[in-house]
Design an enzyme around this catalytic site. Sequence first.
Site, PDB file in Angstrom:
ATOM      1  N   LYS A 148       1.208   4.285  -2.966  1.00 49.96           N
ATOM      2  CA  LYS A 148       0.896   5.697  -2.789  1.00 49.96           C
ATOM      3  C   LYS A 148       2.088   6.592  -3.154  1.00 49.96           C
ATOM      4  O   LYS A 148       1.901   7.725  -3.608  1.00 49.96           O
ATOM      5  CB  LYS A 148       0.414   5.960  -1.367  1.00 49.96           C
ATOM      6  CG  LYS A 148      -0.969   5.365  -1.098  1.00 49.96           C
ATOM      7  CD  LYS A 148      -2.012   5.910  -2.087  1.00 49.96           C
ATOM      8  CE  LYS A 148      -3.410   5.427  -1.793  1.00 49.96           C
ATOM      9  NZ  LYS A 148      -4.421   5.983  -2.717  1.00 49.96           N
ATOM     10  N   TYR A 202       0.828  -1.211   0.000  1.00 44.22           N
ATOM     11  CA  TYR A 202       0.000   0.000   0.000  1.00 44.22           C
ATOM     12  C   TYR A 202       0.864   1.264   0.000  1.00 44.22           C
ATOM     13  O   TYR A 202       0.630   2.189  -0.778  1.00 44.22           O
ATOM     14  CB  TYR A 202      -0.923   0.001   1.217  1.00 44.22           C
ATOM     15  CG  TYR A 202      -1.792   1.235   1.283  1.00 44.22           C
ATOM     16  CD1 TYR A 202      -2.909   1.359   0.467  1.00 44.22           C
ATOM     17  CD2 TYR A 202      -1.490   2.281   2.157  1.00 44.22           C
ATOM     18  CE1 TYR A 202      -3.704   2.493   0.505  1.00 44.22           C
ATOM     19  CE2 TYR A 202      -2.282   3.412   2.210  1.00 44.22           C
ATOM     20  CZ  TYR A 202      -3.378   3.519   1.377  1.00 44.22           C
ATOM     21  OH  TYR A 202      -4.154   4.652   1.421  1.00 44.22           O
TER      22      TYR A 202
END
Length: 230
Positions: free
Chosen positions: A159, A155
Amino acid sequence: MTTTLITGANKGLGYETARRLIEAGHTVWVGSRDPERGRRAADALGARFVQLDVTSDSSVAAAVSTIAGDGGLDVLINNAGISGPMAPIPELTADDATAVYATNVVGIVRMIQAFVPLLERSEAPTIVNVTSGLGSFDAVHDSSRVESQVVAPLYTSSKSAVTMLTVQFAKAYPAIRINAADPGYTATDFNGNSGHQTVQEGTDAVVELATRGGSGPTGTFVDRSGVAPF
Protein backbone atom coordinates in the site's frame (compact mmCIF):
# COMPACT_ATOMS: atom_id res chain seq x y z
CA MET A 1 -23.38 10.59 -17.79
CA THR A 2 -20.20 9.55 -16.00
CA THR A 3 -19.03 5.98 -16.61
CA THR A 4 -16.98 4.35 -13.87
CA LEU A 5 -15.11 1.04 -13.61
CA ILE A 6 -14.40 -0.42 -10.17
CA THR A 7 -12.10 -3.40 -9.82
CA GLY A 8 -12.90 -5.98 -7.14
CA ALA A 9 -16.42 -4.59 -6.90
CA ASN A 10 -18.40 -7.74 -6.16
CA LYS A 11 -18.22 -7.24 -2.37
CA GLY A 12 -17.03 -5.03 0.46
CA LEU A 13 -15.79 -1.52 -0.21
CA GLY A 14 -15.94 -1.99 -3.97
CA TYR A 15 -19.59 -3.02 -3.84
CA GLU A 16 -20.55 -0.12 -1.58
CA THR A 17 -18.63 2.31 -3.79
CA ALA A 18 -20.57 1.01 -6.78
CA ARG A 19 -23.87 1.39 -4.95
CA ARG A 20 -23.15 4.97 -3.95
CA LEU A 21 -21.90 6.03 -7.37
CA ILE A 22 -24.94 4.53 -9.08
CA GLU A 23 -27.04 6.51 -6.61
CA ALA A 24 -25.05 9.61 -7.64
CA GLY A 25 -25.89 9.00 -11.29
CA HIS A 26 -22.85 7.13 -12.56
CA THR A 27 -23.01 4.22 -14.96
CA VAL A 28 -20.90 1.64 -13.13
CA TRP A 29 -18.99 -1.35 -14.41
CA VAL A 30 -18.46 -3.99 -11.72
CA GLY A 31 -15.09 -5.63 -12.33
CA SER A 32 -14.67 -9.06 -10.78
CA ARG A 33 -12.39 -12.06 -11.30
CA ASP A 34 -15.24 -14.43 -10.51
CA PRO A 35 -17.93 -14.18 -13.24
CA GLU A 36 -20.68 -15.66 -11.11
CA ARG A 37 -20.12 -13.37 -8.14
CA GLY A 38 -19.55 -10.40 -10.39
CA ARG A 39 -22.75 -10.85 -12.37
CA ARG A 40 -24.74 -11.43 -9.20
CA ALA A 41 -23.39 -8.20 -7.68
CA ALA A 42 -23.97 -6.21 -10.88
CA ASP A 43 -27.55 -7.48 -11.15
CA ALA A 44 -28.27 -6.58 -7.53
CA LEU A 45 -26.82 -3.10 -7.99
CA GLY A 46 -28.21 -2.29 -11.42
CA ALA A 47 -24.68 -2.09 -12.76
CA ARG A 48 -22.84 -3.60 -15.71
CA PHE A 49 -20.47 -6.53 -15.31
CA VAL A 50 -17.05 -7.09 -16.85
CA GLN A 51 -14.84 -10.07 -16.02
CA LEU A 52 -11.54 -8.62 -14.88
CA ASP A 53 -8.44 -10.17 -13.34
CA VAL A 54 -5.93 -7.38 -12.71
CA THR A 55 -3.04 -9.88 -12.74
CA SER A 56 -3.78 -10.91 -16.35
CA ASP A 57 -2.80 -8.89 -19.43
CA SER A 58 -5.37 -10.66 -21.58
CA SER A 59 -8.19 -10.16 -19.07
CA VAL A 60 -7.44 -6.45 -18.73
CA ALA A 61 -7.16 -6.03 -22.51
CA ALA A 62 -10.52 -7.73 -22.98
CA ALA A 63 -12.09 -5.41 -20.40
CA VAL A 64 -10.69 -2.36 -22.20
CA SER A 65 -12.20 -3.62 -25.45
CA THR A 66 -15.59 -4.28 -23.84
CA ILE A 67 -15.82 -0.89 -22.15
CA ALA A 68 -14.49 1.01 -25.16
CA GLY A 69 -17.09 -0.69 -27.33
CA ASP A 70 -19.83 0.40 -24.98
CA GLY A 71 -18.96 4.09 -25.04
CA GLY A 72 -15.82 4.67 -23.02
CA LEU A 73 -14.71 5.45 -19.49
CA ASP A 74 -14.44 8.53 -17.27
CA VAL A 75 -13.43 7.14 -13.87
CA LEU A 76 -11.20 4.18 -13.01
CA ILE A 77 -11.22 3.01 -9.39
CA ASN A 78 -8.42 0.56 -8.62
CA ASN A 79 -9.97 -1.16 -5.63
CA ALA A 80 -8.96 -4.83 -6.06
CA GLY A 81 -6.49 -6.03 -3.47
CA ILE A 82 -5.45 -9.02 -1.39
CA SER A 83 -4.06 -9.26 2.13
CA GLY A 84 -1.73 -12.16 1.53
CA PRO A 85 -1.26 -15.00 4.03
CA MET A 86 -2.07 -14.35 7.68
CA ALA A 87 1.07 -16.08 8.87
CA PRO A 88 3.88 -15.27 11.31
CA ILE A 89 6.56 -13.20 9.63
CA PRO A 90 9.21 -15.95 9.76
CA GLU A 91 6.88 -18.11 7.68
CA LEU A 92 6.35 -15.56 4.89
CA THR A 93 8.05 -16.40 1.61
CA ALA A 94 9.20 -14.59 -1.50
CA ASP A 95 6.35 -16.28 -3.37
CA ASP A 96 3.90 -14.76 -0.87
CA ALA A 97 5.37 -11.33 -1.56
CA THR A 98 5.16 -11.87 -5.31
CA ALA A 99 1.47 -12.77 -5.07
CA VAL A 100 0.57 -9.73 -2.95
CA TYR A 101 2.49 -7.32 -5.16
CA ALA A 102 1.13 -8.90 -8.34
CA THR A 103 -2.40 -7.85 -7.38
CA ASN A 104 -1.94 -4.79 -5.20
CA VAL A 105 0.87 -3.04 -7.07
CA VAL A 106 1.57 -4.54 -10.49
CA GLY A 107 -2.16 -4.87 -11.06
CA ILE A 108 -2.58 -1.12 -10.67
CA VAL A 109 0.25 -0.42 -13.10
CA ARG A 110 -1.36 -2.82 -15.59
CA MET A 111 -4.78 -1.21 -15.19
CA ILE A 112 -3.59 2.37 -15.51
CA GLN A 113 -1.41 1.76 -18.55
CA ALA A 114 -4.16 -0.21 -20.27
CA PHE A 115 -6.97 2.26 -19.57
CA VAL A 116 -5.15 5.59 -19.99
CA PRO A 117 -5.82 5.75 -23.77
CA LEU A 118 -9.53 5.29 -23.06
CA LEU A 119 -9.57 7.77 -20.17
CA GLU A 120 -7.81 10.39 -22.27
CA ARG A 121 -10.90 10.54 -24.49
CA SER A 122 -12.99 11.62 -21.50
CA GLU A 123 -13.67 15.27 -20.69
CA ALA A 124 -13.09 14.57 -16.98
CA PRO A 125 -10.67 11.63 -16.68
CA THR A 126 -10.17 10.39 -13.14
CA ILE A 127 -8.26 7.59 -11.43
CA VAL A 128 -8.74 6.67 -7.78
CA ASN A 129 -6.28 4.21 -6.27
CA VAL A 130 -7.54 2.60 -3.07
CA THR A 131 -4.58 2.54 -0.71
CA SER A 132 -4.40 2.31 3.11
CA GLY A 133 -3.21 4.15 6.16
CA LEU A 134 -1.33 0.93 6.88
CA GLY A 135 1.07 2.07 4.16
CA SER A 136 1.58 5.51 5.73
CA PHE A 137 4.79 6.10 7.69
CA ASP A 138 2.96 8.76 9.69
CA ALA A 139 0.08 6.46 10.65
CA VAL A 140 2.12 3.40 11.57
CA HIS A 141 4.33 5.49 13.87
CA ASP A 142 1.38 7.15 15.62
CA SER A 143 0.62 5.10 18.74
CA SER A 144 -2.89 6.58 18.93
CA ARG A 145 -3.84 4.94 15.63
CA VAL A 146 -4.77 1.31 15.06
CA GLU A 147 -2.34 1.16 12.13
CA SER A 148 0.57 1.30 14.57
CA GLN A 149 -0.48 -2.05 16.07
CA VAL A 150 -0.42 -4.00 12.80
CA VAL A 151 2.62 -6.02 11.69
CA ALA A 152 1.97 -7.22 8.14
CA PRO A 153 4.98 -6.37 5.98
CA LEU A 154 3.67 -7.55 2.62
CA TYR A 155 0.28 -5.84 2.61
CA THR A 156 1.44 -2.63 4.31
CA SER A 157 4.43 -2.14 2.02
CA SER A 158 2.28 -2.85 -1.04
CA LYS A 159 0.00 0.00 0.00
CA SER A 160 2.98 2.32 0.45
CA ALA A 161 3.85 1.46 -3.14
CA VAL A 162 0.30 2.24 -4.28
CA THR A 163 0.49 5.71 -2.77
CA MET A 164 3.82 6.47 -4.43
CA LEU A 165 2.59 5.07 -7.74
CA THR A 166 -0.27 7.55 -7.45
CA VAL A 167 2.15 10.47 -7.13
CA GLN A 168 4.30 9.29 -10.02
CA PHE A 169 1.41 8.57 -12.40
CA ALA A 170 -0.14 11.94 -11.52
CA LYS A 171 3.09 13.58 -12.69
CA ALA A 172 3.22 11.43 -15.82
CA TYR A 173 -0.41 12.10 -16.82
CA PRO A 174 -1.17 15.68 -15.71
CA ALA A 175 -4.44 15.83 -17.68
CA ILE A 176 -5.89 13.03 -15.52
CA ARG A 177 -6.85 13.57 -11.87
CA ILE A 178 -5.07 10.69 -10.10
CA ASN A 179 -5.40 10.43 -6.34
CA ALA A 180 -5.11 7.82 -3.59
CA ALA A 181 -7.85 7.14 -1.04
CA ASP A 182 -7.42 5.58 2.39
CA PRO A 183 -10.73 3.98 3.45
CA GLY A 184 -9.66 3.71 7.09
CA TYR A 185 -10.32 0.76 9.38
CA THR A 186 -13.64 -0.44 8.00
CA ALA A 187 -15.67 -3.53 8.88
CA THR A 188 -15.50 -5.86 5.85
CA ASP A 189 -14.74 -9.50 5.09
CA PHE A 190 -11.18 -8.34 4.46
CA ASN A 191 -10.54 -7.92 8.19
CA GLY A 192 -13.16 -10.29 9.59
CA ASN A 193 -15.54 -7.33 10.09
CA SER A 194 -13.36 -6.04 12.91
CA GLY A 195 -13.14 -2.44 11.67
CA HIS A 196 -14.80 0.38 13.60
CA GLN A 197 -16.13 2.16 10.50
CA THR A 198 -19.16 1.26 8.41
CA VAL A 199 -18.71 0.52 4.71
CA GLN A 200 -20.35 3.87 3.96
CA GLU A 201 -17.76 5.68 6.07
CA GLY A 202 -15.04 3.57 4.48
CA THR A 203 -16.05 4.64 0.99
CA ASP A 204 -16.39 8.35 1.73
CA ALA A 205 -12.94 9.28 0.43
CA VAL A 206 -13.22 7.10 -2.68
CA VAL A 207 -16.65 8.46 -3.60
CA GLU A 208 -15.56 12.06 -2.99
CA LEU A 209 -12.59 11.68 -5.33
CA ALA A 210 -14.67 9.88 -7.95
CA THR A 211 -17.31 12.62 -8.06
CA ARG A 212 -15.10 15.67 -8.49
CA GLY A 213 -15.84 15.78 -12.20
CA GLY A 214 -12.22 15.95 -13.26
CA SER A 215 -11.45 18.98 -11.10
CA GLY A 216 -9.32 19.48 -8.02
CA PRO A 217 -5.76 18.50 -7.15
CA THR A 218 -3.91 15.44 -8.38
CA GLY A 219 -1.29 13.23 -6.77
CA THR A 220 -2.77 13.49 -3.27
CA PHE A 221 -3.36 10.98 -0.46
CA VAL A 222 -6.71 11.50 1.25
CA ASP A 223 -8.99 9.91 3.83
CA ARG A 224 -12.56 10.80 4.77
CA SER A 225 -11.29 13.86 6.69
CA GLY A 226 -9.31 15.30 3.78
CA VAL A 227 -5.65 15.27 2.76
CA ALA A 228 -3.79 12.87 5.04
CA PRO A 229 -0.13 12.79 6.12
CA PHE A 230 2.03 10.16 4.50
